[in-house]
Motif scaffolding. Structure first.
Motif, mmCIF file in Angstrom:
data_model
loop_
_atom_site.group_PDB
_atom_site.id
_atom_site.type_symbol
_atom_site.label_atom_id
_atom_site.label_comp_id
_atom_site.label_asym_id
_atom_site.label_seq_id
_atom_site.Cartn_x
_atom_site.Cartn_y
_atom_site.Cartn_z
ATOM 1 N N ASP A 235 0.836 -1.204 0.000
ATOM 2 C CA ASP A 235 0.000 0.000 0.000
ATOM 3 C C ASP A 235 0.876 1.263 0.000
ATOM 4 N N ASN A 236 1.917 1.259 0.861
ATOM 5 C CA ASN A 236 2.845 2.402 0.897
ATOM 6 C C ASN A 236 3.567 2.563 -0.438
ATOM 7 N N ALA A 237 3.982 1.409 -1.014
ATOM 8 C CA ALA A 237 4.721 1.462 -2.283
ATOM 9 C C ALA A 237 3.856 2.084 -3.379
ATOM 10 N N VAL A 238 2.541 1.908 -3.274
ATOM 11 C CA VAL A 238 1.639 2.546 -4.254
ATOM 12 C C VAL A 238 1.427 4.009 -3.868
ATOM 13 N N LYS A 239 1.134 4.216 -2.558
ATOM 14 C CA LYS A 239 0.799 5.576 -2.090
ATOM 15 C C LYS A 239 1.932 6.563 -2.331
ATOM 16 N N TYR A 240 3.162 6.128 -2.052
ATOM 17 C CA TYR A 240 4.295 7.045 -2.161
ATOM 18 C C TYR A 240 5.045 6.849 -3.476
ATOM 19 N N ASN A 241 4.285 6.412 -4.499
ATOM 20 C CA ASN A 241 4.901 6.227 -5.812
ATOM 21 C C ASN A 241 4.594 7.449 -6.678
ATOM 22 N N THR B 194 9.538 -3.408 -3.633
ATOM 23 C CA THR B 194 10.362 -2.364 -4.232
ATOM 24 C C THR B 194 9.468 -1.427 -5.033
ATOM 25 N N ASP B 195 9.679 -0.114 -4.857
ATOM 26 C CA ASP B 195 8.878 0.823 -5.668
ATOM 27 C C ASP B 195 9.771 1.844 -6.320
ATOM 28 N N THR B 196 9.198 2.542 -7.262
ATOM 29 C CA THR B 196 9.962 3.572 -7.973
ATOM 30 C C THR B 196 9.422 4.940 -7.550
ATOM 31 N N ARG C 261 13.291 6.699 11.486
ATOM 32 C CA ARG C 261 12.127 7.276 12.182
ATOM 33 C C ARG C 261 10.794 6.862 11.566
ATOM 34 N N VAL C 262 10.794 6.468 10.271
ATOM 35 C CA VAL C 262 9.509 6.131 9.644
ATOM 36 C C VAL C 262 8.820 4.930 10.322
ATOM 37 N N PHE C 263 9.603 4.160 11.108
ATOM 38 C CA PHE C 263 8.994 3.016 11.811
ATOM 39 C C PHE C 263 8.358 3.426 13.142
ATOM 40 N N PHE D 11 3.136 7.178 14.199
ATOM 41 C CA PHE D 11 2.635 8.481 13.718
ATOM 42 C C PHE D 11 3.701 9.326 13.026
ATOM 43 N N TYR D 12 4.880 8.742 12.822
ATOM 44 C CA TYR D 12 5.906 9.549 12.143
ATOM 45 C C TYR D 12 5.668 9.522 10.639
ATOM 46 N N ARG D 13 5.642 10.703 10.059
ATOM 47 C CA ARG D 13 5.497 10.792 8.602
ATOM 48 C C ARG D 13 6.565 11.739 8.085
ATOM 49 N N VAL D 14 7.102 11.411 6.930
ATOM 50 C CA VAL D 14 8.137 12.279 6.367
ATOM 51 C C VAL D 14 7.497 13.599 5.962
ATOM 52 N N ASP D 15 6.395 13.498 5.262
ATOM 53 C CA ASP D 15 5.719 14.716 4.811
ATOM 54 C C ASP D 15 4.271 14.630 5.318
ATOM 55 N N HIS E 69 1.343 15.549 2.893
ATOM 56 C CA HIS E 69 1.196 14.598 1.785
ATOM 57 C C HIS E 69 0.550 13.303 2.273
ATOM 58 N N SER E 70 1.103 12.801 3.417
ATOM 59 C CA SER E 70 0.602 11.550 3.964
ATOM 60 C C SER E 70 -0.884 11.663 4.295
ATOM 61 N N LYS E 71 -1.255 12.869 4.814
ATOM 62 C CA LYS E 71 -2.656 13.019 5.201
ATOM 63 C C LYS E 71 -3.577 13.073 3.999
ATOM 64 N N GLY F 232 -4.287 9.772 2.868
ATOM 65 C CA GLY F 232 -5.030 8.932 3.821
ATOM 66 C C GLY F 232 -4.183 8.059 4.709
ATOM 67 N N GLY F 233 -2.903 8.375 4.921
ATOM 68 C CA GLY F 233 -2.065 7.547 5.803
ATOM 69 C C GLY F 233 -2.372 7.828 7.279
ATOM 70 N N THR F 234 -2.194 6.789 8.080
ATOM 71 C CA THR F 234 -2.425 6.979 9.526
ATOM 72 C C THR F 234 -1.108 7.218 10.268
ATOM 73 N N GLY F 235 0.006 6.947 9.597
ATOM 74 C CA GLY F 235 1.304 7.087 10.270
ATOM 75 C C GLY F 235 1.626 5.857 11.122
ATOM 76 N N LEU F 236 0.812 4.818 10.988
ATOM 77 C CA LEU F 236 1.032 3.623 11.834
ATOM 78 C C LEU F 236 1.424 2.386 11.016
ATOM 79 N N GLY F 237 1.340 2.509 9.679
ATOM 80 C CA GLY F 237 1.562 1.342 8.814
ATOM 81 C C GLY F 237 2.902 0.663 9.045
ATOM 82 N N LEU F 238 3.987 1.441 9.043
ATOM 83 C CA LEU F 238 5.313 0.810 9.199
ATOM 84 C C LEU F 238 5.557 0.350 10.635
ATOM 85 N N SER F 239 4.886 1.015 11.610
ATOM 86 C CA SER F 239 5.006 0.524 13.001
ATOM 87 C C SER F 239 4.411 -0.867 13.092
#
Ligand code: ADP
Length: 440
Positions: free
Chosen positions: A341-347, A369-371, A382-384, A387-391, A394-396, A399-406
């Motif tokens: 999902d992240n690989a699609v969202k942040y592609n 792997t994504d491009t 920190r992304v793990f 609630f940590y998000r790089v941007d 953008h994440s909001k 629709g990211g919750t900031g919990l996916g990688l945790s």
């Protein structure tokens, strides 16, 4: 502790004392029997000489407390100081039989084992007659009487030394028992214990630090949860209020409704993720682990996310080989789903996502792997965090919750798997989860 040392020392010493006493008793018993045999054999030799010179009258005049029996070569009793009945024959007694055949015979008869015994020695004379001497002896009582003073003395010494050990060990242990582990008085404790004290202090500091960091993580998490919940709720409440007060023109009602719908979906997703994480934190409430095909699961997830990816021209493909692990299906699904999902969202639009499965170094793995936009090196750890998000913005919007990688990180910990992230901003990201080798 003092009591334990005391009891242990006492029991050990008592054990040693009993074993030594037993051995000594046995030796004294055997020695007593042997001494009586020898004394009777000597007496019998003298008496035989007397009989040879003076005949039966020698025996009649003999002053002895031992019983004397004289048996002729044919087995008839010629004289018995213990019985007037001379009619019997005594060839059946073992010591007499041995004397007739071998020249001398010895025997001991126990009336009561350990009580009074009768010791017999029979000696054959030159004319073929046999002289037997016997006496009642109590070797057990004799051995006990010779062992008991030693035993009592040893027991007394033992008690004295145990009492001394008790008081000495109390004196030795007092500084340790009275030591305040929180704040030990270094001047009062043994110098030998200083390394231990400093280790205890280090551990206490470590425990304190860990507790503080756990507490601050908990506070941060609560603050984050409240904030994350409040934002969509405030929007929902604001939109609803405007609609209730008739401030929204009818043609914009669908737009406002879909905003409310989107925000409530975000809330649901957030609450779902929080629940997943708290279950992983507690590591309980999961079904039993089962064999899971990682390649099958990856294909299924890719199929689910394909329509979403296709809207932005992103292609998803699976690659690699079969890979199976043992784990909780639902958690594994959430982990791989979040990664894809992240690989699609942040592609980037028109980008691609590859989900590879296989076995490397006997460990099954999934690599996504994504491009996409990539993650700067400084943020990669920190992304793990929760609630940590790089941007944030953008994440909001996506629709990211900031919990996916945790969830990925905790799911991996639950399965004793490792997570490795490689990323370059502008080029893409690769996250590999390697599971422990499957036990067959
Ligand atoms: P979110 O729900 O915001 O996606 P995650 O915990 O899944 O939260 O991810 C945390 C942050 O890590 C994301 O907000 C995003 O900034 C970054 N991130 C995660 N995966 C990727 C990826 N594949 N490419 C680029 N950035 C990513």
């Amino acid at each position: 502790m003092t009591r334990r040392i005391f009891v242990d020392v006492l029991l050990l010493s008592l054990g040693v004392l009993l074993i030594c006493g037993g051995i000594f008793f046995g030796l004294r018993y055997a020695q007593t029997v042997e001494e009586n045999y020898d004394a009777l054999a000597e007496e019998a030799a003298y008496a035989l000489t007397g009989v040879a010179l003076s005949g039966q009258s020698y025996l009649e005049a003999l002053e002895t407390t031992d019983r004397v029996t004289w048996i002729g070569p044919d087995g008839t009793v010629r004289y018995d100081s213990g019985s007037a009945d001379l009619t019997g024959t005594r060839p059946g007694d073992p010591e007499i039989r041995a004397a007739f055949t071998e020249g001398e015979g010895r025997a001991i008869h126990d009336a009561v084992p350990g009580g009074v015994s009768t010791i017999y020695v029979a000696v054959r004379s030159g004319d073929g007659s046999v002289l037997r001497l016997s006496r009642p002896v109590s070797p057990a009582a004799y051995a006990f009487s010779s062992v008991s003073p030693v035993l009592w003395t040893a027991l007394l010494l033992l008690l004295v030394s145990a009492a001394l050990a008790f008081s000495v060990s109390r004196r030795i242990l007092r500084p340790i028992n009275e030591m305040d582990p929180e704040n030990p008085d270094v001047s009062r404790v043994y110098p030998e214990l200083l390394p231990l004290i400093s280790r205890i202090r280090e551990q206490q500091d470590q425990i304190r630090q860990e507790a503080e960091s756990r507490e601050s993580l908990r506070k941060e998490f609560t603050a984050n949860v409240s904030h994350e919940l409040k934002t969509p709720l405030t929007s929902i409440s604001g939109f609803a209020e405007l609609m209730r007060d008739g401030l929204v023109p009818p043609e914009r009602i669908p737009e406002f409704s879909s905003d409310i719908y989107r925000e409530s979906q975000r809330l649901i997703a957030l609450v779902d993720d929080i629940m997943r994480l708290s279950r992983l934190d507690e590591a309980q409430g999961f079904p039993d682990p089962e064999a899971v095909s990682l390649d099958g699961m990856a294909e299924e997830i890719c199929r689910t996310l394909e329509p979403l990816a296709a809207r932005r021209g992103i292609t998803i493909r699976t690659a690699g080989t079969e890979a199976a692990t043992t784990g909780v299906r639902q958690v594994l699904h959430e982990m791989i789903y979040n990664l894809v999902d992240n690989a699609v969202k942040y592609n980037v639009d028109g980008g691609s996502v590859t989900v590879e499965t296989g076995i490397r170094d006997s460990r099954p793995y999934v690599a996504v792997t994504d491009t996409g936009i990539g993650i700067p090196e400084s943020e990669q750890e920190r992304v793990f965090e929760r609630f940590y998000r790089v941007d944030k913005s953008h994440s909001k919007t996506i629709g990211g919750t900031g919990l996916g990688l945790s969830i990925v990180k905790h799911g991996a910990q639950y399965h004793h798997a490792s997570v490795k992230l490689e990323s370059k901003p502008g080029e893409g990201t690769r996250i590999v989860v390697s599971f422990a080798g499957r036990e067959s």
